[in-house]
Design an enzyme around this catalytic site. Structure first.
Site, PDB file in Angstrom:
ATOM      1  N   THR A   1      12.458 -35.791   9.647  1.00  0.00           N
ATOM      2  CA  THR A   1      12.055 -35.137  10.990  1.00  0.00           C
ATOM      3  C   THR A   1      13.257 -34.992  12.014  1.00  0.00           C
ATOM      4  O   THR A   1      14.172 -35.924  11.925  1.00  0.00           O
ATOM      5  CB  THR A   1      10.778 -35.890  11.669  1.00  0.00           C
ATOM      6  OG1 THR A   1      10.525 -35.387  12.951  1.00  0.00           O
ATOM      7  CG2 THR A   1      11.364 -37.148  11.946  1.00  0.00           C
TER       8      THR A   1
ATOM      9  N   HIS B   1       7.863 -51.902   4.599  1.00  0.00           N
ATOM     10  CA  HIS B   1       8.505 -53.031   4.063  1.00  0.00           C
ATOM     11  C   HIS B   1       7.518 -53.702   3.098  1.00  0.00           C
ATOM     12  O   HIS B   1       7.932 -54.692   2.386  1.00  0.00           O
ATOM     13  CB  HIS B   1       8.482 -53.914   5.090  1.00  0.00           C
ATOM     14  CG  HIS B   1       9.737 -54.838   5.130  1.00  0.00           C
ATOM     15  ND1 HIS B   1      10.499 -54.925   4.044  1.00  0.00           N
ATOM     16  CD2 HIS B   1      10.223 -55.749   6.014  1.00  0.00           C
ATOM     17  CE1 HIS B   1      11.449 -55.880   4.211  1.00  0.00           C
ATOM     18  NE2 HIS B   1      11.382 -56.243   5.378  1.00  0.00           N
TER      19      HIS B   1
END
Length: 361
Positions: free
Chosen positions: A280, A332
């Site tokens: 993006t 994560h």
């Protein structure tokens, strides 16, 4: 009678909203005319005619919820539209042309977009009294809100940052732009460099290109890159397929095609399915730094930002260089911090060392 049906909306969309009829009952219909527009959770789609005739009936009204395969109108194909048009006088031609523009003809004239409900109020005219205006959210905006919240609630999102000196890429574009454009018929932009850098990093760190599927990790031996595109209706992420085997020129051509389709409402459901990594670019709006949100179920997204002349140290001297901050948000649960940092360092290294051979010259 020919039935006008709602097309397939993709794997995850089961309904849409009929936002506009571009033809009225009694209007002539020609093959490839745009008859109506629908909006699903992801995109706005045009319904085009595959038969000629007269629009006999509208079986669904604007703002109705419709489903794939549902019949929303009927075309009387017994009328020979082509024959009926042979006697049109020259005096009537300008009127016909005007009608075709507003009714969604298949000609190459620019077709005004139908009015759509937008939650953004831009009128700043002072009001005699304070008031609030309630506007329903579009399906696309509601879907964006849902997906972003799902990403926050599901993934253990973390963001790592780095910066890249854009001078080598800017020099290369200036030096070889004319040659590149002459050879490939498309300009050499910034985005292809970032796509190729991420492709290289994904090959080096395949977990970043994977995602969690229940209790399993789903790895891919291909890289389908989601490229975020801002439209009047919101941010969408069409997918550029097989970027791992595409050249710089093919990537530039693919990005231009997807962006054009996105802004003109020509995207199909398949254009938005199955990305493995996303990019993006908030820099085009002036963003200095951000923490992009994951495009689930993907495990990582790269955020680009504005290029700014900043003071940096090179060979013990302070010099001005066009610098860009990079941000990579990642899940994560799957990607360790070490991998994420190394991934971004790899991207930085590729970007700061472009070569003429790599761009195909």
């Amino acid at each position: 009678m020919f039935e006008i049906k709602v097309p397939s909306l993709g794997e995850s969309d089961t309904e849409a909203t009929l936002i506009a009829w571009l033809k009225d009952v009694g209007d002539e219909i020609h093959v490839d005319d745009i008859i109506a527009e629908i909006e699903s959770d992801k995109i706005t789609m045009e319904i085009t005619a595959t038969e000629s005739g007269i629009l006999q009936e509208q079986l669904a009204a604007e703002e109705d919820t419709v489903e794939p395969g549902q019949v929303i109108g009927l075309i009387d194909t017994s009328v020979d539209v082509a024959a009926a048009n042979t006697g049109v006088s020259e005096a009537n031609e300008p009127e016909e042309t005007t009608t075709s523009k507003t009714k969604g003809s298949s000609s190459k004239e620019v077709i005004p977009a139908p009015e759509t409900k937008d939650e953004t109020i831009t009128d700043t005219t002072p009001l005699a009294e304070r008031e609030q205006i309630s506007v329903p959210m579009t399906r696309l905006r509601k879907r964006i809100a849902t997906r972003l919240k799902e990403a926050q609630n599901t993934a253990a999102m973390l963001t790592t940052f780095n910066e890249v000196n854009m001078q080598p890429i800017m020099d290369m574009r200036q030096q070889y732009q004319e040659e590149f454009t002459a050879k490939f018929g498309v300009k050499l932009g910034f985005m292809s460099f970032f796509v190729k850098a991420c492709v290289s990093a994904c090959a080096e760190f395949p977990t970043v290109n994977a995602y969690i599927d229940g209790d399993d990790v789903l790895y891919h031996n291909y890289i389908d890159m989601g490229i975020a595109v801002s439209t009047d209706n919101g941010l969408i992420v069409p997918v550029l397929r097989d970027t791992g085997v595409k050249s710089y020129a093919e990537i530039e051509q693919g990005i231009i095609a997807l962006a054009s389709k996105a802004r003109e409402g020509g995207l199909k459901p398949d254009d938005l399915q199955g990305g493995t990594f996303s990019i993006t670019n908030g820099g085009i709006f002036g963003s200095m730094l951000s923490t992009p949100i994951l495009n689930t179920p993907q495990s990582a997204i790269l955020g680009m930002h504005t290029i700014t002349q900043r003071a940096v140290v090179e060979d013990d001297e302070i010099v001005a260089r066009p610098m860009m901050y990079l941000a990579m948000s990642y899940d994560h649960r799957l990607v360790d911090g070490k991998e994420a940092v190394q991934f971004l360092v790899h991207v930085k290294k590729i970007l700061e060392n472009p070569s003429k051979e790599a761009i195909g010259l």
